[in-house]
Design a protein around this motif. Structure first.
Motif, PDB file in Angstrom:
ATOM      1  N   ALA A   1       0.826  -1.209   0.000  1.00 26.68           N
ATOM      2  CA  ALA A   1       0.000   0.000   0.000  1.00 26.68           C
ATOM      3  C   ALA A   1       0.856   1.253   0.000  1.00 26.68           C
ATOM      4  O   ALA A   1       0.598   2.196  -0.745  1.00 26.68           O
ATOM      5  N   SER A   2       1.889   1.273   0.834  1.00 27.78           N
ATOM      6  CA  SER A   2       2.739   2.465   0.900  1.00 27.78           C
ATOM      7  C   SER A   2       3.513   2.652  -0.408  1.00 27.78           C
ATOM      8  O   SER A   2       3.768   3.786  -0.835  1.00 27.78           O
ATOM      9  N   MET A   3       3.868   1.554  -1.055  1.00 21.18           N
ATOM     10  CA  MET A   3       4.565   1.641  -2.338  1.00 21.18           C
ATOM     11  C   MET A   3       3.665   2.268  -3.404  1.00 21.18           C
ATOM     12  O   MET A   3       4.107   3.105  -4.191  1.00 21.18           O
ATOM     13  N   LEU A   4       2.394   1.874  -3.412  1.00 20.84           N
ATOM     14  CA  LEU A   4       1.462   2.440  -4.376  1.00 20.84           C
ATOM     15  C   LEU A   4       1.190   3.910  -4.071  1.00 20.84           C
ATOM     16  O   LEU A   4       1.083   4.740  -4.984  1.00 20.84           O
ATOM     17  N   ARG A   5       1.089   4.245  -2.800  1.00 20.19           N
ATOM     18  CA  ARG A   5       0.875   5.657  -2.439  1.00 20.19           C
ATOM     19  C   ARG A   5       2.044   6.524  -2.890  1.00 20.19           C
ATOM     20  O   ARG A   5       1.849   7.623  -3.398  1.00 20.19           O
ATOM     21  N   ARG A   6       3.235   6.044  -2.689  1.00 21.72           N
ATOM     22  CA  ARG A   6       4.413   6.809  -3.121  1.00 21.72           C
ATOM     23  C   ARG A   6       4.406   7.024  -4.628  1.00 21.72           C
ATOM     24  O   ARG A   6       4.731   8.103  -5.128  1.00 21.72           O
ATOM     25  N   GLN A   7       4.033   5.994  -5.369  1.00 25.66           N
ATOM     26  CA  GLN A   7       4.020   6.112  -6.826  1.00 25.66           C
ATOM     27  C   GLN A   7       2.964   7.114  -7.289  1.00 25.66           C
ATOM     28  O   GLN A   7       3.235   7.959  -8.150  1.00 25.66           O
ATOM     29  N   PHE A   8       1.776   7.037  -6.726  1.00 24.39           N
ATOM     30  CA  PHE A   8       0.722   7.977  -7.110  1.00 24.39           C
ATOM     31  C   PHE A   8       1.116   9.410  -6.739  1.00 24.39           C
ATOM     32  O   PHE A   8       0.860  10.353  -7.495  1.00 24.39           O
ATOM     33  N   ASP A   9       1.740   9.572  -5.565  1.00 20.32           N
ATOM     34  CA  ASP A   9       2.171  10.914  -5.150  1.00 20.32           C
ATOM     35  C   ASP A   9       3.231  11.464  -6.093  1.00 20.32           C
ATOM     36  O   ASP A   9       3.211  12.647  -6.453  1.00 20.32           O
TER      37      ASP A   9
END
Length: 210
Positions: free
Chosen positions: A91-99
């Motif tokens: 989840a944190s990996m996907l959040r970083r990518q979207f950000d």
């Protein structure tokens, strides 16, 4: 008198230098004139190369947009590698990518607008499919491997959904601004809100971990 030998390495450096000049010239002109109004001849002139040389590197003008999109994907793949090394959650990996994607587009609105429009203008037939962000799939796989995300879903399918969410949201954010209006919403906030819905649906705990 020393005469430099034209080694394969030196030829490759020259080739890469020419390629970089063409890309830089194209991006400058896209930002100044718009994608549709920028001709291949104008790009070649700005890059100080022959038209034939430009086509040797980029057979179609839209290939310059493909390169731009490819650079975004490389950045995200590097993030996935770094995050995996530090045991981050899916989840944190996907959040970083979207950000990161939101920040990159918000940092240079003009270029984001003309390139998104260029992509929609040029890549509009069934022979061309918008490439997915494989880094999204890799992050989902990490989450499934740790038990964070349910293994009853396809990482490839989630990757396609996340890519569609990103491209659709970006298009909705860019279009009004391309017509002279202000930002219709915060790109980062909108992307995050949609991502959280998807994360909640994938979570084995009923909610996505940080």
């Amino acid at each position: 008198m020393n005469v430099e030998t034209d080694t394969p390495d030196r030829r490759e450096r020259r080739r890469q230098g020419t390629r970089s000049r063409i890309i830089d010239a194209a991006l400058e002109l896209f930002a100044e004139c718009g994608y549709a109004a920028t001709s291949v001849d104008a790009i070649a002139e700005r890059a100080d190369v022959a038209r034939r040389t430009l086509f040797n590197h980029f057979p179609r003008k839209q290939d310059l947009v493909v390169v731009w999109a490819g650079e975004r994907r490389k950045q995200l793949s590097l993030l996935v590698s770094e995050d995996s090394a530090h045991a981050r959650t899916g989840a944190s990996m996907l959040r970083r990518q979207f950000d990161l994607l939101a920040e990159e587009n918000e940092r240079d609105l003009t270029l984001a607008s003309v390139l998104v429009q260029g992509w929609l203008v040029e890549i509009s037939d069934l022979a061309e499919v918008f490439p997915v962000f494989t880094s999204f799939r890799d992050a989902v796989a990490v989450g499934q491997g740790s038990g964070e995300f349910t293994d009853g879903i396809s990482a490839d399918a989630v990757c396609e959904v996340l890519t569609a969410v990103y491209t659709d949201t970006l298009g909705r954010w860019v279009q009004p601004q391309a017509e002279g209006d202000g930002p219709p919403f915060s790109l980062r906030a909108a992307m995050r809100a949609k991502l959280e819905l998807i994360l909640a649906g994938m979570s084995t705990q009923g909610h996505a971990g940080s």
